[in-house]
Scaffold this motif. Sequence first.
Motif: not given
Length: 577
Positions: A427-428, A430-431, A434-435, A500, A364, A504, A368, A507, A396
């Motif tokens: 995708r970004r 949602e990431r 999630r973070n 993370g 992971s 974020s 990153d 993003d 998410a």
Amino acid sequence: MPPTKDKRSRRRTFRQILGGVRRRARRAAGKVRRVWRRSLQLQVVTSTLVISVTVVVVLGVFLSDQINKSVINGRQSSAAQQAFADRVKIADALTQKPDDTKAADPGKTTPVDPLDEAMDTITGSGESTSKKPYEVLIFDPAKPDGSRASGSVQPENVPFSLQRDLGRQAQLGHYEPKGIRTTIAFPGSPGKLTVVIGAIILAPNGEYYEVYHFFPLTEEEAMLSNVRVAIVVVGLGLVLLLAAIAYLVTRQVVSPVRLARQAAERLAAGKLDERLKVRGEDDLARLATSFNEMAANLALKIHQLEELSQVQRQFVSDVSHELRTPLTTVRMAADLLYDAREDFDPMASRSAELMQAQLERFESMLADLLEISRYDAGAATLDLDSTDVRDVVLRAIADSEALAERHSTRFELRLPNEPCMAEIDNRRVERILRNLLFNAIEHGEGKDVVVTVGTDRDAVAVAVRDHGIGLKSGEDTMVFDRFWRADPSRARTIGGTGLGLAISREDATLHGGWLQAWGQPGDGSQFRLTLPRNAGADLKGSPLSLVPPEVEMRRTWRGHMTPVLLPAPMDGVVHED
């Protein structure tokens, strides 16, 4: 009676015209203020002009007053001397003997009045003398009809205050000449500024006469008017000359400063080869030399930093790629050991499990690092699609439910009923969510996490609120730094990489949006993601408040709360709430 439609329409039209005039006036005033604030040369010239006008006006008034006093005083002194000489002649005429006569007719002798002869002499009405530029009035208080006057002077032209003062002198026996400057309107002519000098002459028989001399100041007024015009013309020319000098001087100083400002702006815009021309050896030339040296050193330092940053990014990217091959090999071996852990002794089995978990974290972190290297290299791109943000939030949350259950955390969703459509990279985004959810679970101390979605015409926003330890002052911006921890001694409970929130934020910036944080010790924290609904649009605000509504209401309530005085306890008993 109510106004008619025509009157109402006229009033409305008048108000519209008046409003338009006011708006134009405000725009014009705004333009003038902007020009004034931005132009140093205009400020210097205007200040010089105002000071010059003030000085010239003060000096002009002072000079005009001094010239006026000098001319008027000189004229009054000359008039006093001429009036004294005439009074001497009149006194001599009054002392003539009665037998001093002239034959008016060969057949008989008629005595000549001495006052008439004196009047002819002092006014220049005789043949041997020229006419004098002033008038004389000999007033006999005992016989007002027997007064002698030259020209068009009449007893009514004598100022009352002067005649009153001479009357008091006659009563007291003090005979001193009195003068006054006033405007007199002679018959057949407009009012003229005139110096009137009055005195009393005693006759041998005990009678007295009031003698008044009228000296017009026509020539003096004309001369003073010409002097005032000359002072105004010279003062105006001097002010214009000073303004021109100030303009030229400030232009010599402001022009190099303006060139330096323009060069600094271009240097700040990234044109590191910008330099100033050096002319001469004065202070401005030394300023240009210092600016060029500063620009050269700055360009050198920036170039060195760019090279170092490039080396660091390349190093991170190369290491991340190179680690993939041995990591794959280690991963394969770890999977075999993990699958066969039941055949090992407890210590070896636990080691296989720990190695498996740490390899997952290492993978992971490696992913990153590769993502961060793409951002640093400017190679990150968006795969945009019109999506309902509510669906992204639900996905998410579904990915975070297992982690939330392990930490005894529940999600509270606050979703709007209408769709929240936006052009985003699923995708970004949602990431990012999630973070934010993982961070809320880790620092929420097992309390509920509130997820709120809001939308308006221009933007959509998602707020993730936890009720954990919160953030201290200044940590709301540091929380997005790479590998930053609020408490360095605290271990990560969910195995995060420390990148993370940094990813974020990158993003969110790539979408043209905002990722902001709020926190307060004891009240938890809230992270707000705001994205434009249309890709490439500029954000003007967010549909959701960064500060949680309950905290904002509590602050408002405390600000309006008034203290209440409770009655003192009776009988020495302390009451507890």
